[in-house]
Scaffold this active site. Structure first.
Site, PDB file in Angstrom:
ATOM      1  N   SER A  35     -25.306  -7.346 -23.971  1.00 38.39           N
ATOM      2  CA  SER A  35     -24.212  -7.274 -22.988  1.00 38.39           C
ATOM      3  C   SER A  35     -22.987  -8.031 -23.476  1.00 38.39           C
ATOM      4  O   SER A  35     -21.982  -8.109 -22.780  1.00 38.39           O
ATOM      5  CB  SER A  35     -24.685  -7.840 -21.643  1.00 38.39           C
ATOM      6  OG  SER A  35     -25.230  -9.137 -21.816  1.00 38.39           O
ATOM      7  N   ASN A 122     -31.254 -16.652 -15.734  1.00 37.12           N
ATOM      8  CA  ASN A 122     -31.131 -15.966 -14.443  1.00 37.12           C
ATOM      9  C   ASN A 122     -30.182 -16.702 -13.490  1.00 37.12           C
ATOM     10  O   ASN A 122     -29.324 -16.084 -12.852  1.00 37.12           O
ATOM     11  CB  ASN A 122     -32.512 -15.795 -13.800  1.00 37.12           C
ATOM     12  CG  ASN A 122     -33.420 -14.928 -14.653  1.00 37.12           C
ATOM     13  OD1 ASN A 122     -32.957 -14.289 -15.598  1.00 37.12           O
ATOM     14  ND2 ASN A 122     -34.708 -14.907 -14.327  1.00 37.12           N
ATOM     15  N   THR A 167       2.921  12.844  12.190  1.00 35.17           N
ATOM     16  CA  THR A 167       1.480  12.979  12.378  1.00 35.17           C
ATOM     17  C   THR A 167       1.162  14.373  11.841  1.00 35.17           C
ATOM     18  O   THR A 167       1.989  15.285  11.968  1.00 35.17           O
ATOM     19  CB  THR A 167       1.060  12.864  13.858  1.00 35.17           C
ATOM     20  OG1 THR A 167       1.677  13.912  14.597  1.00 35.17           O
ATOM     21  CG2 THR A 167       1.480  11.519  14.455  1.00 35.17           C
ATOM     22  N   HIS A 168       0.015  14.514  11.225  1.00 40.67           N
ATOM     23  CA  HIS A 168      -0.353  15.777  10.551  1.00 40.67           C
ATOM     24  C   HIS A 168       0.687  16.164   9.493  1.00 40.67           C
ATOM     25  O   HIS A 168       0.827  17.348   9.171  1.00 40.67           O
ATOM     26  CB  HIS A 168      -0.511  16.936  11.543  1.00 40.67           C
ATOM     27  CG  HIS A 168      -1.316  16.586  12.751  1.00 40.67           C
ATOM     28  ND1 HIS A 168      -2.680  16.780  12.828  1.00 40.67           N
ATOM     29  CD2 HIS A 168      -0.963  16.008  13.926  1.00 40.67           C
ATOM     30  CE1 HIS A 168      -3.120  16.369  14.018  1.00 40.67           C
ATOM     31  NE2 HIS A 168      -2.097  15.881  14.703  1.00 40.67           N
ATOM     32  N   SER A 289       9.260  14.451 -18.594  1.00 42.74           N
ATOM     33  CA  SER A 289       8.341  15.479 -19.065  1.00 42.74           C
ATOM     34  C   SER A 289       8.684  15.812 -20.506  1.00 42.74           C
ATOM     35  O   SER A 289       9.854  15.772 -20.892  1.00 42.74           O
ATOM     36  CB  SER A 289       8.485  16.724 -18.189  1.00 42.74           C
ATOM     37  OG  SER A 289       8.086  17.877 -18.906  1.00 42.74           O
ATOM     38  N   LYS A 295      12.896  16.453 -15.383  1.00 41.16           N
ATOM     39  CA  LYS A 295      11.846  15.835 -14.575  1.00 41.16           C
ATOM     40  C   LYS A 295      11.909  14.316 -14.515  1.00 41.16           C
ATOM     41  O   LYS A 295      12.274  13.654 -15.471  1.00 41.16           O
ATOM     42  CB  LYS A 295      10.472  16.224 -15.119  1.00 41.16           C
ATOM     43  CG  LYS A 295      10.164  17.683 -14.965  1.00 41.16           C
ATOM     44  CD  LYS A 295       9.687  18.011 -13.580  1.00 41.16           C
ATOM     45  CE  LYS A 295       8.191  17.810 -13.510  1.00 41.16           C
ATOM     46  NZ  LYS A 295       7.648  18.238 -12.244  1.00 41.16           N
ATOM     47  N   ASN A 297       8.929  11.969 -13.049  1.00 34.52           N
ATOM     48  CA  ASN A 297       7.620  12.032 -12.397  1.00 34.52           C
ATOM     49  C   ASN A 297       7.152  10.653 -11.932  1.00 34.52           C
ATOM     50  O   ASN A 297       7.287   9.678 -12.679  1.00 34.52           O
ATOM     51  CB  ASN A 297       6.579  12.615 -13.360  1.00 34.52           C
ATOM     52  CG  ASN A 297       6.899  14.055 -13.728  1.00 34.52           C
ATOM     53  OD1 ASN A 297       7.404  14.806 -12.901  1.00 34.52           O
ATOM     54  ND2 ASN A 297       6.632  14.416 -14.978  1.00 34.52           N
ATOM     55  N   GLU A 302       1.104   7.969  -8.883  1.00 36.56           N
ATOM     56  CA  GLU A 302      -0.050   8.878  -8.980  1.00 36.56           C
ATOM     57  C   GLU A 302      -1.282   8.157  -9.516  1.00 36.56           C
ATOM     58  O   GLU A 302      -2.411   8.400  -9.067  1.00 36.56           O
ATOM     59  CB  GLU A 302       0.298  10.069  -9.882  1.00 36.56           C
ATOM     60  CG  GLU A 302       1.347  10.980  -9.260  1.00 36.56           C
ATOM     61  CD  GLU A 302       1.854  12.014 -10.241  1.00 36.56           C
ATOM     62  OE1 GLU A 302       1.556  13.191 -10.047  1.00 36.56           O
ATOM     63  OE2 GLU A 302       2.533  11.632 -11.213  1.00 36.56           O
ATOM     64  N   TYR A 329     -35.204 -11.511 -10.494  1.00 37.13           N
ATOM     65  CA  TYR A 329     -34.324 -10.875 -11.467  1.00 37.13           C
ATOM     66  C   TYR A 329     -35.004  -9.695 -12.153  1.00 37.13           C
ATOM     67  O   TYR A 329     -36.187  -9.738 -12.484  1.00 37.13           O
ATOM     68  CB  TYR A 329     -33.913 -11.916 -12.531  1.00 37.13           C
ATOM     69  CG  TYR A 329     -33.012 -11.351 -13.616  1.00 37.13           C
ATOM     70  CD1 TYR A 329     -31.635 -11.307 -13.435  1.00 37.13           C
ATOM     71  CD2 TYR A 329     -33.536 -10.830 -14.801  1.00 37.13           C
ATOM     72  CE1 TYR A 329     -30.799 -10.779 -14.416  1.00 37.13           C
ATOM     73  CE2 TYR A 329     -32.716 -10.295 -15.783  1.00 37.13           C
ATOM     74  CZ  TYR A 329     -31.348 -10.273 -15.582  1.00 37.13           C
ATOM     75  OH  TYR A 329     -30.527  -9.753 -16.541  1.00 37.13           O
ATOM     76  N   GLN A 334     -28.200  -6.632 -15.158  1.00 38.37           N
ATOM     77  CA  GLN A 334     -27.161  -6.761 -16.178  1.00 38.37           C
ATOM     78  C   GLN A 334     -26.110  -5.657 -16.025  1.00 38.37           C
ATOM     79  O   GLN A 334     -24.992  -5.784 -16.513  1.00 38.37           O
ATOM     80  CB  GLN A 334     -27.806  -6.701 -17.565  1.00 38.37           C
ATOM     81  CG  GLN A 334     -26.843  -6.850 -18.703  1.00 38.37           C
ATOM     82  CD  GLN A 334     -27.563  -7.123 -20.017  1.00 38.37           C
ATOM     83  OE1 GLN A 334     -28.077  -8.212 -20.235  1.00 38.37           O
ATOM     84  NE2 GLN A 334     -27.606  -6.131 -20.877  1.00 38.37           N
ATOM     85  N   LYS A 337     -22.053  -5.907 -14.205  1.00 39.75           N
ATOM     86  CA  LYS A 337     -20.764  -6.486 -14.608  1.00 39.75           C
ATOM     87  C   LYS A 337     -19.670  -5.486 -14.953  1.00 39.75           C
ATOM     88  O   LYS A 337     -18.515  -5.662 -14.554  1.00 39.75           O
ATOM     89  CB  LYS A 337     -20.973  -7.417 -15.806  1.00 39.75           C
ATOM     90  CG  LYS A 337     -21.653  -8.701 -15.411  1.00 39.75           C
ATOM     91  CD  LYS A 337     -22.045  -9.521 -16.615  1.00 39.75           C
ATOM     92  CE  LYS A 337     -23.294 -10.309 -16.309  1.00 39.75           C
ATOM     93  NZ  LYS A 337     -24.493  -9.474 -16.090  1.00 39.75           N
TER      94      LYS A 337
HETATM   95  N1  ARG Z   1     -27.368 -10.843 -19.973  1.00 43.46           N
HETATM   96  C1  ARG Z   1     -28.207 -11.024 -18.823  1.00 43.46           C
HETATM   97  C2  ARG Z   1     -27.519 -10.432 -17.578  1.00 43.46           C
HETATM   98  O1  ARG Z   1     -26.375 -10.195 -17.640  1.00 43.46           O
HETATM   99  C3  ARG Z   1     -28.454 -12.474 -18.596  1.00 43.46           C
HETATM  100  C4  ARG Z   1     -29.715 -12.774 -17.857  1.00 43.46           C
HETATM  101  C5  ARG Z   1     -30.902 -12.479 -18.699  1.00 43.46           C
HETATM  102  N2  ARG Z   1     -32.103 -12.897 -18.044  1.00 43.46           N
HETATM  103  C6  ARG Z   1     -33.299 -12.458 -18.462  1.00 43.46           C
HETATM  104  N3  ARG Z   1     -34.318 -12.893 -17.790  1.00 43.46           N
HETATM  105  N4  ARG Z   1     -33.426 -11.667 -19.474  1.00 43.46           N
HETATM  106  O2  ARG Z   1     -28.138 -10.187 -16.572  1.00 43.46           O
END
Ligand code: ARG
Length: 472
Positions: A35, A122, A167-168, A289, A295, A297, A302, A329, A334, A337
């Site tokens: 990660s 964790n 309205t509408h 454009s 144009k 835009n 948007e 956990y 993971q 994020k």
């Molecule tokens: N990279 C992990 C996460 O974002 C960290 C926690 C890992 N914990 C584990 N028991 N493997 O969740």
């Protein structure tokens, strides 16, 4: 250059969880597991969490003060290396927690290996992520307050400027441009309330929950909670490591906020269109454009209109990840994020661009007034007159006013242009005092009820909103 070199990586891997393993993970295992490419964004929070944890470990004499000092200065150096772009992040070390711990071991040796006492990744990741989301919530609050300020200034400058209210998307009644903008000040105020609420519930520290069950070491979770600006430690260790409500609440509040921005963006698109021409957007927030030289835009508007796609997607995505996930956990978590980071970036740029467009836009009074000459926006005022001055029940007055509108439409006239005779031909009790009441300016000025569109009322609500939202 600071490096997590291969030998120390292998060494750390085996020292972190490799005890019962005889060979390393396959490349695919590493690829699906890592990660670091995105959780490196948590480095500042990871370092703050580790410093607080080390200070606590020293305070309760689990590690020595010397070890604690070494850990602090090593972590400070790592922060500088990362900020200078000198830190080499390693996929093999999975995540930000192990990347930092590995580099710390390179820098200070043995004391680094004591840091993870009475802690798990964790509770570490839950702490880092909460701290990151908390900073995010604070910056969103500032951005929303800035936008409210920009809207309040524009609303004040144009508290008298008449335009059709719809309205509408059909002409309804005359309002003022300032009044219309003030609707968004209220919406953003509720958004700020939702983010503030989320922050309040978020602010309990997971740190020290360890893997899921707490620890047998004599730790002081209150101390780390205070050091990291949390109100208190989370009361159940299993909940502390399993909880991602704070991420969901951010995403849910962000989804609603982005929908508000999207509604405003759509109004900017409509208002700046050739057909409406209610506002002009400058070169700063429009694009040309590649083929049509004429144009201009409204691309920024948007894109703001489109951002809820990502943000609602991130909310849905995380709800689905967590649905049915048993405590405590699971690596599934993971996946919490990237959606949050992406939603945060999307909301951040949408807020900034929208505030920019609010400053930038120039209302076009002539086009607004011209639009008020179609659609009979004062038909309700005619009905209200018959109730107030002639004592007619509203339903009956509504009917008579409708008949007059039909007659005016047939003659190609505004209500205001209808002669007294023509009005009286349909409703004989109408008196000469009707003259003047059917102009759009008097219609708007008459709506003095609390929160109504009368310019003086709009000004009073602007002053009140500045107080309520603490915006000068
Ligand atoms: N990279 C992990 C996460 O974002 C960290 C926690 C890992 N914990 C584990 N028991 N493997 O969740």
């Amino acid at each position: 250059m600071a490096k997590n070199d291969k030998t120390s990586q292998d060494e750390l891997k085996s020292s972190i969880w490799g005890g019962r393993f005889s060979s390393g993970p396959s490349q695919l295992m590493q690829d699906i597991n890592a990660s670091i490419s995105y959780d490196k964004r948590l480095y500042r929070q990871d370092i703050a969490g580790s410093k607080a944890h080390a200070s606590m470990l020293a305070a309760v004499k689990i590690i020595s003060n010397d070890d604690c000092h070494a850990i602090h200065s090593g972590l400070d150096q790592i922060a500088s290396e990362i900020e200078a772009g000198d830190f080499v992040f390693s996929e093999a070390l999975e995540d930000i927690h192990m990347n930092i711990e590995s580099r710390l071991a390179e820098l200070i040796g043995e004391p680094a290996r004591r840091l993870h006492t009475a802690r798990s990744r964790n509770d570490q990741v839950a702490t880092d992520f909460k701290l990151w989301v908390r900073d995010l919530l604070d910056s969103i609050d500032h951005a929303l307050a800035d936008m409210q300020g920009a809207l309040l200034d524009k609303a004040e400058a144009h508290a008298d400027l008449l335009m059709p209210g719809f309205t509408h998307l059909q002409t309804a009644q005359p309002v003022t441009f300032g009044f219309h903008l003030m609707a968004y000040v209220e919406m953003l105020g509720r958004d700020r309330g939702r983010f503030a609420d989320a922050r309040r519930r978020l602010n309990e520290s997971p740190l020290g929950a360890a893997a899921l069950a707490g620890t047998s070491f004599p730790t002081d979770r209150h101390m780390t909670a205070t050091a990291l600006g949390f109100d208190r430690p989370a009361a159940n260790a299993m909940d502390a490591v399993s909880d991602r409500d704070f991420a969901l609440e951010f995403l849910a509040s962000a989804a609603i906020c982005s929908v508000h921005l999207s509604r405003f963006a759509e109004e900017l698109v409509i208002w700046s269109s050739d057909r409406f021409g209610f506002i002009a957007l400058s070169d700063a927030f429009t694009t040309g454009s590649s083929i049509m030289p004429q144009k201009r835009n409204p691309d920024a508007a948007e894109l703001v209109r489109a951002k809820p796609g990502r943000i609602i997607g991130a909310l849905t995505g995380l709800l689905i990840v967590l649905k049915g996930l048993p405590l405590a956990y699971g690596k599934d978590m993971q996946e919490d994020k990237e959606g949050v980071f992406d939603a945060a970036d999307a909301l951040g740029i949408a807020l900034a661009a929208t505030t920019g467009m609010i400053h930038d836009m120039t209302p076009q009074p002539d086009a607004m007034l011209a639009a008020l000459t179609t659609g009979f926006p004062t038909a309700t005022d005619l009905a209200d007159y018959m109730v107030r001055e002639l004592g007619m029940p509203f339903r009956e007055a509504h009917h008579a006013s409708g008949a007059i509108v039909a007659e005016a439409a047939a003659k190609g006239l505004d209500l205001e242009e209808m002669s007294l005779d023509a009005l009286q031909a349909i409703e004989p009790r109408i008196k000469p005092d009707i003259i003047g009441l059917l102009s759009v300016a008097s219609a708007a000025a008459a709506r003095t009820s609390f929160g109504g569109t009368a310019p003086d009322e709009v000004r009073a609500r602007i002053a009140d909103a500045r107080q309520r939202f603490a915006i000068q």
